[in-house]
Motif scaffolding. Sequence first.
Motif, short mmCIF file in Angstrom:
data_model
loop_
_atom_site.label_atom_id
_atom_site.label_comp_id
_atom_site.label_asym_id
_atom_site.label_seq_id
_atom_site.Cartn_x
_atom_site.Cartn_y
_atom_site.Cartn_z
N GLY A 102 62.54 -33.91 -5.83
CA GLY A 102 62.11 -32.57 -6.25
C GLY A 102 62.33 -32.37 -7.74
N ALA A 103 63.46 -32.82 -8.25
CA ALA A 103 63.75 -32.71 -9.69
C ALA A 103 62.81 -33.60 -10.50
N VAL A 104 62.53 -34.79 -10.00
CA VAL A 104 61.59 -35.70 -10.69
C VAL A 104 60.20 -35.07 -10.75
N LYS A 105 59.75 -34.52 -9.64
CA LYS A 105 58.42 -33.90 -9.62
C LYS A 105 58.35 -32.68 -10.53
N GLU B 159 53.53 -42.98 -18.01
CA GLU B 159 54.47 -42.94 -19.14
C GLU B 159 55.68 -42.07 -18.81
N ASN B 160 55.44 -40.96 -18.11
CA ASN B 160 56.51 -39.99 -17.86
C ASN B 160 57.39 -40.34 -16.66
N MET B 161 56.92 -41.20 -15.76
CA MET B 161 57.70 -41.49 -14.55
C MET B 161 59.09 -42.04 -14.89
N GLU C 50 64.98 -40.82 -15.17
CA GLU C 50 66.20 -40.81 -15.97
C GLU C 50 66.66 -39.39 -16.31
N SER C 51 65.79 -38.40 -16.08
CA SER C 51 66.12 -37.03 -16.47
C SER C 51 67.14 -36.36 -15.53
N ILE D 34 73.51 -37.98 -13.20
CA ILE D 34 74.27 -38.51 -12.06
C ILE D 34 75.18 -37.44 -11.46
N GLU D 35 75.69 -36.54 -12.30
CA GLU D 35 76.54 -35.46 -11.81
C GLU D 35 75.78 -34.57 -10.82
N CYS D 36 74.52 -34.33 -11.12
CA CYS D 36 73.68 -33.51 -10.25
C CYS D 36 73.46 -34.22 -8.91
N ILE D 37 73.20 -35.51 -8.96
CA ILE D 37 73.01 -36.29 -7.74
C ILE D 37 74.27 -36.26 -6.89
#
Length: 195
Positions: free
Chosen positions: A111-114, A130-132, A137-138, A141-144
């Motif tokens: 969801g965050a990636v999309k 290009e953006n994938m 990477e956006s 890790i703390e959020c995960i």
Amino acid sequence: MWDGQKVLQSMNFPPDHPEFPTQPKGMRQILIERGLWRDGLVMQCKKSKKGTGGKCEARATNCCAKRILDLQADFQEQKSLVQEVIEAAGHLCIFLPKFHCELNFIEFFWGAVKRYLRNNCDYTFTTLQENMPKALESVPIECIRKWEHRMKRWMEAYRSGLGAKDAQKQVKKFSSRRYTSHRRVPETLAARFDA
């Protein structure tokens, strides 16, 4: 297993079979070879005329061919092809419950990636390509890890016997909006952990 001995059973007919060379045997033939077939055995428990049912009784062991095969030790131990391929590549394969996205924190990741991709989109495939990597990477890790912890809270709630609505209330009790630090956890909650 026959007479305590492990016996390999091919699921396909041999190449020299007169009618079905190399074809899958089917449940009936497998059960015949195992000595488990009986006359009048149905392949699978039928649905009622109302369209309900279709599942075996909880304690049934020989109501239909499918149930008999499902209860065979080798069928229960057989991994799916997907799992075999993943594990052969050296990875861990974990199946999560269907229809419970709250137990699968990768759903929050996607969801965050999309969201990143939508916010950085000009509706061309080149830009998407290009953006994938940037989108992947956006997500910090703390959020995960927070999503993982939330998923564990859901699991704890379900294990304690709560339904979906009550489990959601239980999980919200630990929301970071309510308890922003360990110093603000109410004494009543802290006492439960000390017990």
